[in-house]
Design a protein around this motif. Structure first.
Motif, PDB file in Angstrom:
ATOM      1  N   MET A 207      12.589  71.941  36.618  1.00 10.90           N
ATOM      2  CA  MET A 207      13.412  70.131  36.376  1.00 10.90           C
ATOM      3  C   MET A 207      12.099  69.790  35.670  1.00 10.90           C
ATOM      4  O   MET A 207      12.360  68.547  34.525  1.00 10.90           O
ATOM      5  CB  MET A 207      13.223  69.692  37.587  1.00 10.90           C
ATOM      6  CG  MET A 207      14.699  70.292  38.331  1.00 10.90           C
ATOM      7  SD  MET A 207      16.004  71.111  37.449  1.00 10.90           S
ATOM      8  CE  MET A 207      16.479  68.818  36.936  1.00 10.90           C
ATOM      9  N   ARG A 208      10.810  69.897  35.323  1.00 10.82           N
ATOM     10  CA  ARG A 208       9.754  68.980  34.839  1.00 10.82           C
ATOM     11  C   ARG A 208       9.886  68.997  33.374  1.00 10.82           C
ATOM     12  O   ARG A 208       9.624  67.542  32.696  1.00 10.82           O
ATOM     13  CB  ARG A 208       8.086  70.123  34.472  1.00 10.82           C
ATOM     14  CG  ARG A 208       7.958  70.728  35.720  1.00 10.82           C
ATOM     15  CD  ARG A 208       6.545  70.655  35.738  1.00 10.82           C
ATOM     16  NE  ARG A 208       5.142  69.635  35.064  1.00 10.82           N
ATOM     17  CZ  ARG A 208       4.850  69.498  34.019  1.00 10.82           C
ATOM     18  NH1 ARG A 208       5.084  71.500  33.458  1.00 10.82           N
ATOM     19  NH2 ARG A 208       4.042  68.937  33.683  1.00 10.82           N
ATOM     20  N   LEU A 209      11.095  69.637  32.558  1.00  5.42           N
ATOM     21  CA  LEU A 209      11.282  69.662  31.045  1.00  5.42           C
ATOM     22  C   LEU A 209      12.865  69.429  30.444  1.00  5.42           C
ATOM     23  O   LEU A 209      12.805  69.199  29.566  1.00  5.42           O
ATOM     24  CB  LEU A 209      10.845  70.647  30.289  1.00  5.42           C
ATOM     25  CG  LEU A 209       8.904  71.185  30.413  1.00  5.42           C
ATOM     26  CD1 LEU A 209       8.633  72.504  29.377  1.00  5.42           C
ATOM     27  CD2 LEU A 209       8.192  69.087  30.170  1.00  5.42           C
ATOM     28  N   VAL A 210      13.755  69.922  31.965  1.00  6.38           N
ATOM     29  CA  VAL A 210      15.048  69.422  31.759  1.00  6.38           C
ATOM     30  C   VAL A 210      15.706  67.961  32.148  1.00  6.38           C
ATOM     31  O   VAL A 210      14.783  67.921  33.369  1.00  6.38           O
ATOM     32  CB  VAL A 210      15.669  70.891  31.556  1.00  6.38           C
ATOM     33  CG1 VAL A 210      14.962  71.633  31.078  1.00  6.38           C
ATOM     34  CG2 VAL A 210      15.795  70.829  32.832  1.00  6.38           C
ATOM     35  N   GLY A 211      16.614  68.369  32.052  1.00  5.46           N
ATOM     36  CA  GLY A 211      17.707  67.020  32.739  1.00  5.46           C
ATOM     37  C   GLY A 211      18.578  67.822  33.257  1.00  5.46           C
ATOM     38  O   GLY A 211      18.300  68.825  33.651  1.00  5.46           O
ATOM     39  N   PRO A 212      19.407  66.499  33.988  1.00  2.17           N
ATOM     40  CA  PRO A 212      20.076  66.855  35.766  1.00  2.17           C
ATOM     41  C   PRO A 212      21.349  67.882  34.774  1.00  2.17           C
ATOM     42  O   PRO A 212      22.109  68.222  34.956  1.00  2.17           O
ATOM     43  CB  PRO A 212      20.452  65.804  36.158  1.00  2.17           C
ATOM     44  CG  PRO A 212      20.441  65.385  35.259  1.00  2.17           C
ATOM     45  CD  PRO A 212      19.068  65.137  34.371  1.00  2.17           C
ATOM     46  N   ASP A 213      21.864  67.922  33.422  1.00  2.00           N
ATOM     47  CA  ASP A 213      22.951  68.369  32.687  1.00  2.00           C
ATOM     48  C   ASP A 213      22.821  69.667  32.087  1.00  2.00           C
ATOM     49  O   ASP A 213      23.180  69.939  31.840  1.00  2.00           O
ATOM     50  CB  ASP A 213      23.437  67.411  31.490  1.00  2.00           C
ATOM     51  CG  ASP A 213      23.758  66.235  32.725  1.00  2.00           C
ATOM     52  OD1 ASP A 213      24.810  66.304  33.711  1.00  2.00           O
ATOM     53  OD2 ASP A 213      23.947  64.644  31.890  1.00  2.00           O
ATOM     54  N   HIS A 214      21.027  69.992  31.812  1.00  2.56           N
ATOM     55  CA  HIS A 214      21.255  70.918  31.759  1.00  2.56           C
ATOM     56  C   HIS A 214      21.184  72.631  32.079  1.00  2.56           C
ATOM     57  O   HIS A 214      21.198  72.307  33.666  1.00  2.56           O
ATOM     58  CB  HIS A 214      18.992  71.011  31.389  1.00  2.56           C
ATOM     59  CG  HIS A 214      19.187  72.034  30.699  1.00  2.56           C
ATOM     60  ND1 HIS A 214      18.569  73.309  30.896  1.00  2.56           N
ATOM     61  CD2 HIS A 214      18.134  72.449  28.910  1.00  2.56           C
ATOM     62  CE1 HIS A 214      17.630  74.811  29.837  1.00  2.56           C
ATOM     63  NE2 HIS A 214      17.763  73.824  29.484  1.00  2.56           N
ATOM     64  N   PRO A 215      21.693  73.478  31.668  1.00  2.00           N
ATOM     65  CA  PRO A 215      22.187  74.614  32.867  1.00  2.00           C
ATOM     66  C   PRO A 215      21.212  75.563  33.577  1.00  2.00           C
ATOM     67  O   PRO A 215      21.196  75.527  34.394  1.00  2.00           O
ATOM     68  CB  PRO A 215      22.435  75.838  31.321  1.00  2.00           C
ATOM     69  CG  PRO A 215      23.005  74.846  30.245  1.00  2.00           C
ATOM     70  CD  PRO A 215      21.639  73.943  30.426  1.00  2.00           C
ATOM     71  N   HIS A 216      20.043  75.202  33.400  1.00  2.00           N
ATOM     72  CA  HIS A 216      18.671  75.406  34.590  1.00  2.00           C
ATOM     73  C   HIS A 216      18.503  74.670  35.365  1.00  2.00           C
ATOM     74  O   HIS A 216      19.286  74.817  36.208  1.00  2.00           O
ATOM     75  CB  HIS A 216      17.226  75.631  33.673  1.00  2.00           C
ATOM     76  CG  HIS A 216      16.111  75.437  35.105  1.00  2.00           C
ATOM     77  ND1 HIS A 216      16.319  76.554  35.634  1.00  2.00           N
ATOM     78  CD2 HIS A 216      15.936  74.319  35.330  1.00  2.00           C
ATOM     79  CE1 HIS A 216      15.210  76.356  36.312  1.00  2.00           C
ATOM     80  NE2 HIS A 216      15.174  74.926  36.847  1.00  2.00           N
ATOM     81  N   ALA A 217      19.194  73.257  35.316  1.00  2.00           N
ATOM     82  CA  ALA A 217      19.085  72.578  36.380  1.00  2.00           C
ATOM     83  C   ALA A 217      20.751  72.911  37.303  1.00  2.00           C
ATOM     84  O   ALA A 217      20.274  72.710  38.536  1.00  2.00           O
ATOM     85  CB  ALA A 217      19.152  71.012  35.865  1.00  2.00           C
ATOM     86  N   ILE A 218      21.728  73.119  36.746  1.00  2.00           N
ATOM     87  CA  ILE A 218      22.958  72.975  37.371  1.00  2.00           C
ATOM     88  C   ILE A 218      22.620  74.842  38.067  1.00  2.00           C
ATOM     89  O   ILE A 218      23.252  75.274  39.467  1.00  2.00           O
ATOM     90  CB  ILE A 218      24.186  73.494  36.550  1.00  2.00           C
ATOM     91  CG1 ILE A 218      24.019  72.208  35.463  1.00  2.00           C
ATOM     92  CG2 ILE A 218      25.195  73.569  37.184  1.00  2.00           C
ATOM     93  CD1 ILE A 218      25.474  72.055  34.520  1.00  2.00           C
ATOM     94  N   LEU A 219      22.503  75.683  37.238  1.00  2.00           N
ATOM     95  CA  LEU A 219      22.006  77.033  38.829  1.00  2.00           C
ATOM     96  C   LEU A 219      21.661  76.619  38.921  1.00  2.00           C
ATOM     97  O   LEU A 219      21.054  77.632  40.227  1.00  2.00           O
ATOM     98  CB  LEU A 219      21.991  78.449  37.123  1.00  2.00           C
ATOM     99  CG  LEU A 219      23.556  78.692  36.592  1.00  2.00           C
ATOM    100  CD1 LEU A 219      22.775  79.026  34.663  1.00  2.00           C
ATOM    101  CD2 LEU A 219      24.218  79.408  37.350  1.00  2.00           C
ATOM    102  N   ALA A 220      19.871  76.083  39.069  1.00  2.00           N
ATOM    103  CA  ALA A 220      19.214  76.532  39.978  1.00  2.00           C
ATOM    104  C   ALA A 220      19.695  75.594  41.980  1.00  2.00           C
ATOM    105  O   ALA A 220      19.025  75.820  41.755  1.00  2.00           O
ATOM    106  CB  ALA A 220      17.535  74.790  39.162  1.00  2.00           C
ATOM    107  N   ALA A 221      20.440  74.414  41.208  1.00  2.00           N
ATOM    108  CA  ALA A 221      21.091  73.439  41.781  1.00  2.00           C
ATOM    109  C   ALA A 221      21.599  75.020  43.704  1.00  2.00           C
ATOM    110  O   ALA A 221      21.489  74.558  44.164  1.00  2.00           O
ATOM    111  CB  ALA A 221      21.744  72.666  41.934  1.00  2.00           C
ATOM    112  N   SER A 222      22.690  76.256  42.453  1.00  2.00           N
ATOM    113  CA  SER A 222      23.231  76.674  43.208  1.00  2.00           C
ATOM    114  C   SER A 222      22.261  77.637  43.682  1.00  2.00           C
ATOM    115  O   SER A 222      22.840  77.675  45.302  1.00  2.00           O
ATOM    116  CB  SER A 222      23.968  77.081  42.243  1.00  2.00           C
ATOM    117  OG  SER A 222      25.087  78.535  41.978  1.00  2.00           O
TER     118      SER A 222
END
Length: 372
Positions: free
Chosen positions: A188-203
């Protein structure tokens, strides 16, 4: 402006009991004349489940110590050259995968071509989905784990089958799951909460915590399977969680928890799989101001500080429940070495240390004391 960077990974094949069929398809993905990289404790798995389904293999290399020392990379590269290998099948955890990537990279430097990799992961860190790898440089008095990011080294094919992890020692398997969570959070250091990384990472983090929160205590996985306390679907869920936590590695970068782990492991020999058990939760709290509201993606907290507190508490609770090491003293780490760890971090990873914000140097010292 945000963006997604993709890696040249062609296929991820997953499911229960798919290992033999997937191995039989490797030639169509460019995995030809492979040498198998693994370690001695996994050689029985290689002989029983990999070798019979890999008839075009040209050899096996098992001398791969933890933390990927440079001399082992050189020896593995020489083994590839001597055998005429055109690809690598990597059977193991992060160290085996890192070694395969390093050999592919240095093969390109020496011969002009990368060796394509097929990954058969036996842990849950997620290294098989990334282009990052570390090599521990051993020539100087102080060893140092050098990080690389080389996109063409990402495994071309990944095979995910719970049969690959059912025999992994309990402590190694479960601590590597915390490393997988580390990838999700520090991503999450370089991306926001709407980024696909954030969404998949939370899952992925939710999936990890859901399964691990009811994992049986003090019993190896195979025995837990026999007792019906877990099943192969539980193992597959953990493997898929690792993938979701690290779905877009080219869009993320390591943070302070990882960097502390690199120093603890590469320089001082702390097992790579357990470093996140010690570092992750305290680093989340210490860097909560830097992450701000981003960590709310991992829970329903009303503020960033509360989200950091809840996430770190959930991770600590799982680490404690599973009986994993939570402090450096649990690993017999010498307290007197903490100042040297701080110096190496400040010298080599100033941006990650800066995540601690104002008074970062002193806050780093305080953090390392809490880790001990």
């Amino acid at each position: 402006m945000e963006k997604i960077e993709f890696l040249p990974q062609d296929n991820v094949i997953w499911g229960r009991g798919i290992l033999a069929d997937a191995l039989g398809q490797l030639t169509q993905y460019g995995i030809k004349k492979p040498i198998v990289f693994t370690v001695e404790p996994l050689d029985a798995l290689r002989r029983s489940s990999v070798a019979p389904n890999l008839p075009n293999s040209v050899g096996t290399f098992v001398d791969l110590p933890p933390h990927v020392p440079d001399f082992a990379v050189n020896q593995a590269l020489e083994a590839c050259e001597a055998s005429g290998a055109k690809s690598i099948v990597a059977v193991g955890g992060g160290s085996v995968l890192d070694a395969a990537k390093a050999v592919s990279h240095f093969h390109q430097i020496r011969h002009g071509t990368y060796l394509p990799i097929a990954a058969l992961p036996t842990t849950l860190s997620g290294s098989e989905f990334s282009h990052y790898f570390g090599v521990t440089e051993t020539a100087k008095e102080i060893k140092f784990k050098r990080s690389y990011a080389v996109k063409p080294t990402v495994p071309r094919v990944v095979i995910v089958d719970p049969e690959l992890i059912r025999g992994t020692p309990r402590a190694l398997l479960l601590s590597s799951a915390i490393k997988g969570i580390d990838h999700a959070v520090e991503g999450m250091r370089l991306v926001g909460p709407d980024h696909p990384h954030a969404i998949l990472a939370a899952s992925g983090v939710r999936r990890f915590l859901d399964v691990l929160s009811s994992w049986p205590a003090n019993v190896e996985t195979e025995e837990a399977l026999q007792r019906h306390e877990v099943d192969l679907d539980d193992l597959l869920q953990l493997q898929l969680a690792a993938w979701h936590c690290y779905f877009f590695p080219a869009s993320v970068i390591y943070g302070l928890s990882h960097r502390i782990g690199h120093i603890l492991g590469g320089t001082y020999g702390v097992p790579h799989s357990v470093t996140s058990c010690v570092t992750l939760a305290p680093v989340i709290r210490a860097c909560s101001t830097f992450y701000g509201e981003k960590l709310r993606i991992f829970n329903d907290a009303v503020s960033g500080v509360e989200a950091a507190s809840k996430l770190s508490g959930d991770i600590e609770a799982v680490v404690t429940r599973l009986g994993l090491p939570a402090r450096l003293r649990d690993l017999n780490f010498d307290h007197d070495k903490l100042s040297a760890v701080a110096t190496l971090l400040i010298e080599n990873y100033p941006r990650e240390v800066a995540d601690l914000r104002e008074g970062a140097a002193q806050r780093l010292t305080d953090l390392l004391e809490r880790l001990w």
